[in-house]
Design a protein around this motif. Structure first.
Motif, PDB file in Angstrom:
ATOM      1  N   UNK A  21       2.407  -7.081  -8.317  1.00  0.00           N
ATOM      2  CA  UNK A  21       0.961  -7.220  -8.162  1.00  0.00           C
ATOM      3  C   UNK A  21       0.346  -5.830  -8.090  1.00  0.00           C
ATOM      4  N   UNK A  22      -0.957  -5.770  -8.283  1.00  0.00           N
ATOM      5  CA  UNK A  22      -1.686  -4.503  -8.190  1.00  0.00           C
ATOM      6  C   UNK A  22      -2.396  -4.465  -6.845  1.00  0.00           C
ATOM      7  N   UNK A  23      -2.305  -3.335  -6.163  1.00  0.00           N
ATOM      8  CA  UNK A  23      -2.992  -3.184  -4.874  1.00  0.00           C
ATOM      9  C   UNK A  23      -3.973  -2.021  -4.963  1.00  0.00           C
ATOM     10  N   UNK A  24      -5.064  -2.164  -4.212  1.00  0.00           N
ATOM     11  CA  UNK A  24      -6.112  -1.140  -4.233  1.00  0.00           C
ATOM     12  C   UNK A  24      -6.568  -0.828  -2.819  1.00  0.00           C
ATOM     13  N   UNK A  25      -6.750   0.462  -2.537  1.00  0.00           N
ATOM     14  CA  UNK A  25      -7.386   0.922  -1.307  1.00  0.00           C
ATOM     15  C   UNK A  25      -7.567   2.429  -1.454  1.00  0.00           C
ATOM     16  N   UNK A  26      -8.590   2.960  -0.846  1.00  0.00           N
ATOM     17  CA  UNK A  26      -8.852   4.396  -0.940  1.00  0.00           C
ATOM     18  C   UNK A  26      -7.636   5.178  -0.417  1.00  0.00           C
ATOM     19  N   UNK A  27      -7.046   5.996  -1.304  1.00  0.00           N
ATOM     20  CA  UNK A  27      -5.940   6.851  -0.922  1.00  0.00           C
ATOM     21  C   UNK A  27      -4.630   6.147  -0.648  1.00  0.00           C
ATOM     22  N   UNK A  28      -4.533   4.861  -1.037  1.00  0.00           N
ATOM     23  CA  UNK A  28      -3.340   4.087  -0.695  1.00  0.00           C
ATOM     24  C   UNK A  28      -2.065   4.651  -1.322  1.00  0.00           C
ATOM     25  N   UNK A  29      -2.197   5.317  -2.481  1.00  0.00           N
ATOM     26  CA  UNK A  29      -1.009   5.848  -3.158  1.00  0.00           C
ATOM     27  C   UNK A  29      -0.933   7.369  -3.110  1.00  0.00           C
ATOM     28  N   UNK A  37       7.235   2.437   0.508  1.00  0.00           N
ATOM     29  CA  UNK A  37       6.644   1.195   0.985  1.00  0.00           C
ATOM     30  C   UNK A  37       5.151   1.366   1.265  1.00  0.00           C
ATOM     31  N   UNK A  38       4.376   0.332   0.890  1.00  0.00           N
ATOM     32  CA  UNK A  38       2.971   0.227   1.287  1.00  0.00           C
ATOM     33  C   UNK A  38       2.851  -1.009   2.164  1.00  0.00           C
ATOM     34  N   UNK A  44      -6.598  -2.820   0.787  1.00  0.00           N
ATOM     35  CA  UNK A  44      -7.945  -3.396   0.855  1.00  0.00           C
ATOM     36  C   UNK A  44      -8.090  -4.604  -0.063  1.00  0.00           C
ATOM     37  N   UNK A  45      -7.463  -4.531  -1.248  1.00  0.00           N
ATOM     38  CA  UNK A  45      -7.625  -5.601  -2.246  1.00  0.00           C
ATOM     39  C   UNK A  45      -6.369  -5.707  -3.082  1.00  0.00           C
TER      40      UNK A  45
END
Length: 278
Positions: A21-29, A37-38, A44-45
């Protein structure tokens, strides 16, 4: 969740069970690497696509568009869900991001596309059109580019397509048919419709369902001959107009009007034209 691929500082592809899946959040990567691991708290989404091709397409888009474009899409879809009281599939994020990205490229080159469905969408899908207007305002505020309201129609169609079993081609065809039948009535009686009147709204609603039935070949006929003959006798001008509509339907859809459809059309046409003529 383990990182499979980093698309940019804010977006990554991760493994959830056996799926990606694709994950999104400011600065998450930011400063992370594949294999790390995240946690759920950092996200956030999430975007879940139902095929590997869609995942790759979305990944490519996210890698090659600016973060504020995705934020725009998130904002527009959240607004649309709230207005329509629905929950959209994540596939809409892909198609809308693709649309927004291409629209901005066109606007920067002063390339504007006039929608042939502007009138139809405004009249038949006002809630969806207002979502499109909202999207245009978000786009203008974010980019500083002038964006014509025709773009609102194109964005509205993304949301219209969510709420029907028909595909977009059928929806566009249906709107064009309703528009053409209204034009036949207008020019047959040489009138302008009062588009705020109850009789006009009833006529348009009837034509929408009538057109949907024709496209699905789902005809309605109780074979009520007596009422049909009475209405023809009472409203000969409406019957003459319906004959023009019959010819149009035969040419456009290779379909025939049933007695019942003919009767209801005459009644609606008589009501709306009688009021307009007065």
């Amino acid at each position: 969740m383990k990182i499979s691929q980093i698309l940019n500082n804010n977006v990554a592809i991760v493994k959830r069970g056996s799926n990606e899946i694709i994950v999104y959040s400011k600065g998450v990567a930011f400063k992370k690497k594949p294999g790390q691991i995240i946690s759920n708290e950092e996200i956030q989404k999430t975007y879940v696509l139902d095929s590997h091709d869609k995942l790759e397409h979305f990944s490519f888009l996210l890698s090659n568009t600016r973060d504020e474009y995705l934020q725009m899409v998130n904002q527009i879809i959240a607004h649309g869900e709230e207005q329509l009281k629905i929950h959209v599939s994540d596939y809409l994020y892909l198609t809308l991001l693709d649309h927004i990205d291409f629209t901005i490229k066109r606007l920067k080159k002063n390339q504007f596309i006039k929608s042939p469905l502007c009138w139809e969408v405004k009249k038949f899908y006002p809630e969806h059109y207002q979502i499109g207007i909202y999207a245009v305002s978000v786009l203008q505020k974010t980019t500083g580019l002038d964006c014509p309201n025709d773009e609102a129609v194109a964005i509205a169609l993304h949301f219209i397509n969510l709420q029907t079993d028909a595909n977009t081609g059928d929806q566009i065809k249906a709107m064009e048919i309703v528009r053409d039948i209204l034009a036949i009535i207008k020019y047959h009686f040489h009138i302008n419709f009062d588009e705020d009147s109850m009789n006009y709204m009833r006529l348009v609603t009837h034509l929408q369902y009538f057109t949907a039935r024709l496209l699905k070949q789902d005809v309605y006929d109780s074979n009520e001959q007596e009422l049909n003959m009475q209405i023809k006798s009472l409203y000969p001008n409406a019957y003459s107009c319906v004959n023009k509509i019959r010819t149009y339907v035969q040419d456009a859809l290779q379909s025939e009007l049933t007695n019942d459809e003919e009767t209801y059309l005459m009644l609606h046409i008589h009501r709306v034209t009688q009021r307009e003529e007065r």
